[in-house]
Design an enzyme around this catalytic site. Structure first.
Site, PDB file in Angstrom:
ATOM      1  N   THR A 209     -83.887 -40.062   3.542  1.00  0.00           N
ATOM      2  CA  THR A 209     -83.146 -41.179   3.682  1.00  0.00           C
ATOM      3  C   THR A 209     -81.986 -40.950   4.668  1.00  0.00           C
ATOM      4  OG1 THR A 209     -81.618 -41.223   1.836  1.00  0.00           O
ATOM      5  CG2 THR A 209     -83.947 -42.376   1.692  1.00  0.00           C
ATOM      6  N   ASP A 210     -81.307 -39.793   4.550  1.00  0.00           N
ATOM      7  CA  ASP A 210     -80.126 -39.653   5.249  1.00  0.00           C
ATOM      8  C   ASP A 210     -80.419 -39.189   6.633  1.00  0.00           C
ATOM      9  OD1 ASP A 210     -77.218 -39.631   5.414  1.00  0.00           O
ATOM     10  OD2 ASP A 210     -77.089 -37.383   4.597  1.00  0.00           O
ATOM     11  N   ASP A 211     -81.495 -38.168   6.782  1.00  0.00           N
ATOM     12  CA  ASP A 211     -81.818 -37.910   8.267  1.00  0.00           C
ATOM     13  C   ASP A 211     -82.380 -39.259   9.163  1.00  0.00           C
ATOM     14  OD1 ASP A 211     -81.953 -35.092   9.166  1.00  0.00           O
ATOM     15  OD2 ASP A 211     -81.949 -34.871   6.946  1.00  0.00           O
TER      16      ASP A 211
END
Length: 648
Positions: free
Chosen positions: A390-392
């Site tokens: 999710t961060d990327d």
């Protein structure tokens, strides 16, 4: 929620305005911007080297010894690198400037003995003394003792049990493999095969000099939770001694199938070192020959993670624990856009095109918990399709919107995926949803760092910021994310940083996200965060936080100034309306004063986090992309004043 979005007065410090930005700051931004442009690959991506600690290199040599493929050249080059990282007290640390670490020192010692270094040599004698002084082999982590057992220097029966039958448990039962974080399950499954088969290879020397006469620790009290888990481990160990027949054969077969199905296109497993080496050994023990396509690809892939350098002492080689091209490229695009590059600039178009090609369109392990969530998003590495994160995905969404590349369809798919990955409490984790069974961390074989993936402030903040940029700020998911972030604020006004060091990183991520989601700079949470940043600015004008802050609260917000951490603080101050204040001016001045002639910054300090308290990373591009973003935003903000000048 309306109350959360409305500002309330506090007694926060009011900064004096700083002087207009100097020509030196604009020149520093130009140099940094041009330096970053020069690092782009022709294909459109950026990637900095990721340094960690010498266990990567020691375990590489031990793996090659186990498989019978270690060469003299590889050994000599790795040994030079390992020696160069030794601390004056004989130990090795897990991060630059950190204290000596027992397990890292044991593994480095083994590798140097394998390279032919004599135990009586001064550097090894001091290493052995450090090991004995800190409890000897018995006090090392489970992973280290697994390596010792592989070569006959630790009894297999004294290691925690890891039954391969875990892979047979349905996902609704406790202790099934999907209760573990993705990095942990990828490691535990092959490790269970190795533990079940209990191989022993020759190392060619003994390590008695690393042992102590100390008695083994007493088991925890039976009535305590650790005591119950200890007894459970002993029951599992008893089963391991008698495990035979169809159930064990089926478990080993299913575990092998699970491993093979998750090998990435580059030959890795998850693009990270621990599951990679254990998977190679596990499959080899099950009869996969070195020329089998799976093993051949796995061994060849290690070369792509190997960094070679020339030093005054000769050539060295060291291994990256993972690689970050998608992450680095997204951050570089945002930074260059912040520095004034237009969306149609060729560098941004090439990067946006490459990022679109990296979109993941297949289901991964995340679908076990979210079976109805549509596919979308991005991963961290070149070839890591099984583990979108999710961060990327959040950073790529924001980066693509800075380019002229048509990306509406991909961004829509990614946005839907992010919304589907929100946890029940309103936050977001990196790889899985609702992966929060903290009890797993107390299992005897789980002493190697984080084994679950709960929501974190930094990840949640990046996603809130990305969704707000996509006009989702007034939706229920984003409002729940904002509420989660406000609940997660520390009493001192900062936020904990799960994937970066540490409270400076968390605070630097959350403040811009809250402002993007609609909180005004005068909101109490933001004012407390600003106060915390102002209180923790170093006398030299920069910001820094030592990684010891994960274990010792005395280090929170304290450490040598670094370019990346100074930039995180500046990004937060800018978002909070303090980009033209005295503190921001001093931070900008520190960046200008410490910049190298080529436009970059030196940053030997580690500011990336793998497992808080256990495993850390030095991202090679952090020291450049974040200062470019911070300088770009602050200079642009200052450019609205009476002394505004356009940055060429």
């Amino acid at each position: 929620m309306t109350e959360l979005l409305s500002p309330k007065p506090t007694g926060s410090v009011v900064e004096a305005p700083a002087a207009a930005p100097s020509d030196a700051a604009r020149a520093a931004l130009r140099r940094a911007r041009d330096h970053l442009l020069g690092l782009q690959d022709e294909a459109g991506w950026w990637k900095g080297d990721l340094a960690s600690n010498v266990t990567m290199d020691a375990e590489d040599l031990l793996l090659r010894q186990f498989l019978g493929i270690r060469t003299a050249e590889q050994t000599a080059e790795s040994a030079r690198w390992i020696r160069s990282q030794q601390r004056p007290d004989g130990s090795w640390a897990t991060f630059h400037g950190g204290p000596g670490d027992l397990s890292t020192t044991v593994e480095a010692y083994l590798a140097l003995r394998l390279a032919g270094d004599a135990p009586e040599a001064p550097h090894l004698a001091s290493a052995a003394a450090f090991v004995r002084a800190h409890g000897g082999l018995a006090a090392s982590r489970v992973f280290t003792r697994f390596w010792l057992a592989l070569f006959g220097h630790w009894p297999w029966h004294q290691l925690p049990a890891v039954p391969p039958e875990l892979v047979l448990l349905p996902s609704w039962l406790p202790f099934n493999i999907y209760d573990f974080a993705c990095w942990a399950r990828q490691t535990i499954v092959p490790l269970s095969i190795v533990r079940a088969l209990r191989p022993v290879r020759e190392l060619g020397f003994t390590v008695d000099e690393l042992r102590t006469a100390a008695a083994p620790p007493r088991p925890p009290r039976l009535r305590s939770r650790p005591g119950v888990l200890h007894r459970l481990d002993r029951v599992a160990a008893g089963y391991e001694r008698i495990a035979r027949g169809p159930l064990r054969r089926n478990a080993l077969r299913r575990a092998a199938e699970w491993i093979v199905a998750r090998q990435e296109a580059d030959g890795s497993w998850g693009g990270i070192q621990p599951p990679w080496v254990y998977s190679l050994m596990a499959l080899h023990l099950l009869g996969y020959q070195l020329d089998h396509p799976v093993l051949r690809a796995g061994l060849a892939g290690l070369e792509g993670f190997t960094v070679r350098q020339q030093t005054p002492d000769g050539p060295v080689r060291w291994l990256e624990a993972c690689q970050s091209p998608v992450w680095d490229t997204a951050l570089a695009v945002t930074a260059l856009s912040d520095a004034g590059l237009p969306a149609g600039h060729p560098a941004l178009v090439r990067a946006g095109t490459w990022l679109l090609d990296e979109e993941i369109r297949v289901r991964g392990d995340w679908a076990v918990r979210r079976p109805h969530t549509p596919v979308g998003g991005w991963a961290f590495e070149f070839d890591n399709d099984g583990y979108a994160d999710t961060d990327d995905t959040a950073e790529v969404i924001m980066a693509l919107r800075r380019t002229a590349v048509p990306a509406d369809a991909a961004v829509l798919r990614a946005t839907r995926w992010l919304l589907g990955m929100q946890c029940r409490d309103g936050g977001w984790a990196a790889f899985d949803a609702d992966n929060t069974r903290a009890l797993l961390g107390e299992l005897p074989f789980c002493d190697f760092g984080e084994v679950v993936d709960p929501p974190s402030a930094d990840v949640t903040a990046h996603i809130v910021e990305a969704l707000a940029a996509e006009n989702f700020a007034d939706t229920v998911p984003v409002r729940r994310g904002v509420a989660w972030l406000l609940r997660a604020q520390e009493p001192d006004g900062s936020w904990f940083g799960r994937w970066g060091a540490n409270h400076v990183y968390g605070t630097g991520a959350v403040v811009p996200a809250l402002v993007a989601a609609g909180l005004r700079p005068g909101h109490p949470a933001i004012r407390r965060a600003v106060d915390w940043l102002l209180a923790h600015q170093n006398p030299d004008g920069g910001w820094g936080e030592d990684l010891r802050s994960y274990r010792d609260p005395a280090w929170v917000g304290r450490g040598e100034s670094t370019a990346s951490q100074t930039a995180w603080a500046l990004l937060a101050l800018h978002a909070a309306g303090h980009g033209t204040g005295e503190a921001a001016g001093r931070g900008v001045a520190w960046l200008v004063a410490t910049q190298r002639p080529d436009g970059g910054w030196d940053e030997p300090q580690y500011t990336g986090t793998g497992f808080p308290g256990d495993f850390y990373i030095n991202y090679g591009l952090y020291r450049l992309v974040f200062p470019v973003s911070a300088l770009g935003r602050i200079l642009d903000a200052r450019a609205t004043g009476p002394d505004a000048e356009v940055l060429p």
